[in-house]
Motif scaffolding. Structure first.
Motif, PDB file in Angstrom:
ATOM      1  N   HIS A  83       1.934  -4.263  -7.863  1.00  0.00           N
ATOM      2  CA  HIS A  83       3.120  -3.629  -8.428  1.00  0.00           C
ATOM      3  C   HIS A  83       2.927  -3.332  -9.906  1.00  0.00           C
ATOM      4  N   SER A  84       3.558  -2.281 -10.346  1.00  0.00           N
ATOM      5  CA  SER A  84       3.478  -1.876 -11.744  1.00  0.00           C
ATOM      6  C   SER A  84       4.864  -1.947 -12.357  1.00  0.00           C
ATOM      7  N   GLU A  85       4.961  -2.575 -13.510  1.00  0.00           N
ATOM      8  CA  GLU A  85       6.260  -2.736 -14.165  1.00  0.00           C
ATOM      9  C   GLU A  85       6.762  -1.397 -14.693  1.00  0.00           C
ATOM     10  N   ILE A  86       8.028  -1.134 -14.458  1.00  0.00           N
ATOM     11  CA  ILE A  86       8.665   0.094 -14.943  1.00  0.00           C
ATOM     12  C   ILE A  86       9.510  -0.265 -16.158  1.00  0.00           C
ATOM     13  N   ASP A 101      17.789   1.111  -6.125  1.00  0.00           N
ATOM     14  CA  ASP A 101      17.043   1.628  -4.979  1.00  0.00           C
ATOM     15  C   ASP A 101      15.871   2.505  -5.400  1.00  0.00           C
ATOM     16  N   TYR A 102      16.024   3.260  -6.475  1.00  0.00           N
ATOM     17  CA  TYR A 102      14.914   4.087  -6.960  1.00  0.00           C
ATOM     18  C   TYR A 102      13.739   3.212  -7.388  1.00  0.00           C
ATOM     19  N   ARG A 103      14.041   2.112  -8.052  1.00  0.00           N
ATOM     20  CA  ARG A 103      12.981   1.203  -8.502  1.00  0.00           C
ATOM     21  C   ARG A 103      12.268   0.569  -7.306  1.00  0.00           C
ATOM     22  N   ARG A 104      13.048   0.182  -6.311  1.00  0.00           N
ATOM     23  CA  ARG A 104      12.444  -0.409  -5.116  1.00  0.00           C
ATOM     24  C   ARG A 104      11.596   0.616  -4.358  1.00  0.00           C
ATOM     25  N   THR A 105      12.039   1.856  -4.364  1.00  0.00           N
ATOM     26  CA  THR A 105      11.283   2.901  -3.666  1.00  0.00           C
ATOM     27  C   THR A 105       9.923   3.119  -4.303  1.00  0.00           C
ATOM     28  N   LEU A 153      10.130  10.067  -8.472  1.00  0.00           N
ATOM     29  CA  LEU A 153      10.929   8.853  -8.412  1.00  0.00           C
ATOM     30  C   LEU A 153      11.102   8.220  -9.792  1.00  0.00           C
ATOM     31  N   VAL A 154      10.036   8.217 -10.580  1.00  0.00           N
ATOM     32  CA  VAL A 154      10.138   7.669 -11.935  1.00  0.00           C
ATOM     33  C   VAL A 154      11.099   8.512 -12.771  1.00  0.00           C
ATOM     34  N   SER A 155      11.086   9.823 -12.562  1.00  0.00           N
ATOM     35  CA  SER A 155      12.039  10.691 -13.266  1.00  0.00           C
ATOM     36  C   SER A 155      13.469  10.349 -12.873  1.00  0.00           C
ATOM     37  N   LYS A 156      13.663  10.039 -11.592  1.00  0.00           N
ATOM     38  CA  LYS A 156      14.989   9.629 -11.135  1.00  0.00           C
ATOM     39  C   LYS A 156      15.422   8.320 -11.798  1.00  0.00           C
ATOM     40  N   THR A 177       8.057   0.847  -5.757  1.00  0.00           N
ATOM     41  CA  THR A 177       7.179  -0.239  -5.303  1.00  0.00           C
ATOM     42  C   THR A 177       6.764  -0.030  -3.846  1.00  0.00           C
ATOM     43  N   GLU A 178       7.678   0.487  -3.027  1.00  0.00           N
ATOM     44  CA  GLU A 178       7.344   0.773  -1.634  1.00  0.00           C
ATOM     45  C   GLU A 178       6.288   1.867  -1.535  1.00  0.00           C
ATOM     46  N   ILE A 179       6.419   2.895  -2.370  1.00  0.00           N
ATOM     47  CA  ILE A 179       5.439   3.982  -2.387  1.00  0.00           C
ATOM     48  C   ILE A 179       4.071   3.456  -2.814  1.00  0.00           C
ATOM     49  N   ASP A 180       4.045   2.576  -3.809  1.00  0.00           N
ATOM     50  CA  ASP A 180       2.775   1.999  -4.271  1.00  0.00           C
ATOM     51  C   ASP A 180       2.114   1.168  -3.171  1.00  0.00           C
ATOM     52  N   GLU A 181       2.899   0.361  -2.490  1.00  0.00           N
ATOM     53  CA  GLU A 181       2.345  -0.458  -1.409  1.00  0.00           C
ATOM     54  C   GLU A 181       1.814   0.413  -0.272  1.00  0.00           C
ATOM     55  N   LYS A 182       2.566   1.448   0.054  1.00  0.00           N
ATOM     56  CA  LYS A 182       2.131   2.350   1.120  1.00  0.00           C
ATOM     57  C   LYS A 182       0.818   3.031   0.751  1.00  0.00           C
ATOM     58  N   GLU A 183       0.687   3.464  -0.500  1.00  0.00           N
ATOM     59  CA  GLU A 183      -0.541   4.139  -0.926  1.00  0.00           C
ATOM     60  C   GLU A 183      -1.724   3.184  -0.917  1.00  0.00           C
ATOM     61  N   TYR A 184      -1.498   1.941  -1.295  1.00  0.00           N
ATOM     62  CA  TYR A 184      -2.581   0.956  -1.269  1.00  0.00           C
ATOM     63  C   TYR A 184      -3.111   0.763   0.150  1.00  0.00           C
ATOM     64  N   ILE A 185      -2.182   0.618   1.100  1.00  0.00           N
ATOM     65  CA  ILE A 185      -2.586   0.465   2.502  1.00  0.00           C
ATOM     66  C   ILE A 185      -3.293   1.726   2.988  1.00  0.00           C
ATOM     67  N   SER A 186      -2.791   2.898   2.597  1.00  0.00           N
ATOM     68  CA  SER A 186      -3.398   4.166   3.008  1.00  0.00           C
ATOM     69  C   SER A 186      -4.818   4.305   2.479  1.00  0.00           C
ATOM     70  N   LEU A 187      -5.053   3.857   1.250  1.00  0.00           N
ATOM     71  CA  LEU A 187      -6.392   3.951   0.665  1.00  0.00           C
ATOM     72  C   LEU A 187      -7.386   3.081   1.440  1.00  0.00           C
ATOM     73  N   LYS A 188      -6.945   1.913   1.861  1.00  0.00           N
ATOM     74  CA  LYS A 188      -7.833   1.064   2.664  1.00  0.00           C
ATOM     75  C   LYS A 188      -8.147   1.735   3.998  1.00  0.00           C
ATOM     76  N   ILE A 189      -7.147   2.360   4.600  1.00  0.00           N
ATOM     77  CA  ILE A 189      -7.369   3.073   5.863  1.00  0.00           C
ATOM     78  C   ILE A 189      -8.324   4.243   5.648  1.00  0.00           C
ATOM     79  N   ILE A 190      -8.194   4.939   4.523  1.00  0.00           N
ATOM     80  CA  ILE A 190      -9.078   6.076   4.223  1.00  0.00           C
ATOM     81  C   ILE A 190     -10.526   5.613   4.140  1.00  0.00           C
ATOM     82  N   VAL A 191     -10.772   4.524   3.428  1.00  0.00           N
ATOM     83  CA  VAL A 191     -12.141   4.004   3.309  1.00  0.00           C
ATOM     84  C   VAL A 191     -12.688   3.624   4.677  1.00  0.00           C
ATOM     85  N   SER A 192     -11.848   3.014   5.488  1.00  0.00           N
ATOM     86  CA  SER A 192     -12.268   2.648   6.846  1.00  0.00           C
ATOM     87  C   SER A 192     -12.594   3.890   7.671  1.00  0.00           C
ATOM     88  N   GLU A 193     -11.787   4.933   7.536  1.00  0.00           N
ATOM     89  CA  GLU A 193     -12.030   6.177   8.268  1.00  0.00           C
ATOM     90  C   GLU A 193     -13.310   6.865   7.788  1.00  0.00           C
TER      91      GLU A 193
END
Length: 254
Positions: free
Chosen positions: A57-60, A201-205, A189-192, A207-223
């Motif tokens: 997570h990255s502090e806003i 909710d914008y702040r939580r979103t 989202l940061v602009s919001k 963090t959710e986007i960051d977590e999703k991208e992290y998981i996606s990057l691992k899947i990309i490397v695996s692919e």
């Protein structure tokens, strides 16, 4: 006119086999196995195996401003005047708008440093796969003989190989698009958050986007690793038919 279409056989052979063939065969036989082992090792790196996603997570740094107190305008003449002003200004829109943002309090709003570092490691791997697939695809395409009736089983294998290489290229290119979409979505989202800092909710979103991208990057490397494995296996199993689709393809190549 026909003489203009004739190309010296020696030149054709040199371009087709010496230039493309040497590169492509080395890629399939040596580079692909080497790369899949590198990516397999990368998948075991601690940077891509974080179990507690809170660590990425990255502090806003956008503080919530003090609340603005509005007078109660629901009774009497003041309510009528407020309603009149509201209608004159454009109808049923809320009177309270978001916070106007002229400059970020802490300067530029930084991206998520953990994800940026990981993305910068993954992107070169994506580009490498695209480039190498393009080289091998060009080699197989040049090996396809001219169209004839019958004896086309080897040609169908070549065409299937080209189709698979093209599919891998397209999927790898979509990974780059996915990374771009992540940055754009997060920026919005940061602009919001800057405009509506009091909405959690914008702040939580973010963090959710960051977590999703992290998981996606691992899947990309695996692919990416899996695609090297698949291409290496597919081409080696059919190498004879790919290089010699017909028993007498020497004169049939164009």
């Amino acid at each position: 006119m026909s003489s203009l279409l004739k190309v010296d056989n020696e030149i054709k052979t040199k371009v087709r086999f010496d230039f493309w063939g040497a590169q492509a065969e080395d890629l399939v036989a040596n580079f692909f196995p080497k790369k899949l082992l590198e990516l397999d090792h990368f998948l075991k790196d601690p940077i891509i195996n974080i179990t507690e996603l809170k660590e990425i997570h990255s502090e806003i740094n956008l503080t919530v401003p003090d609340p603005i107190l509005l007078s109660n305008l629901h009774d009497g003449l003041e309510a009528q005047n407020a309603k009149k002003r509201k209608l004159e200004d454009g109808g049923g829109e809320d009177m309270v708008t978001g916070t106007k943002v002229y400059v970020m309090p802490g300067g530029m709003m930084k991206s998520n440093a953990n994800l940026v570092d990981l993305i910068e490691k993954v992107k070169p791997e994506i580009r490498t796969l695209i480039e190498k697939c393009n080289t091998v695809k060009m080699w197989v395409q040049l090996l396809i003989p001219r169209i004839e009736d019958g004896n086309n089983f080897g040609v169908s294998i070549q065409e299937e190989t080209v189709a698979e290489l093209r599919t891998v290229e397209g999927e790898a290119a979509s990974y780059l698009d996915q990374i771009s979409r992540y940055y754009i979505t997060r920026a919005k989202l940061v602009s919001k958050i800057a405009k509506y800092p009091h909405v959690e909710d914008y702040r939580r979103t973010v963090t959710e986007i960051d977590e999703k991208e992290y998981i996606s990057l691992k899947i990309i490397v695996s692919e990416l690793r899996n695609q090297y494995v698949t291409l290496h296996d597919m081409i080696l199993k059919n190498i004879e038919k790919i290089k010699r689709p017909r028993s007498s393809n020497t004169d049939a190549l164009y």
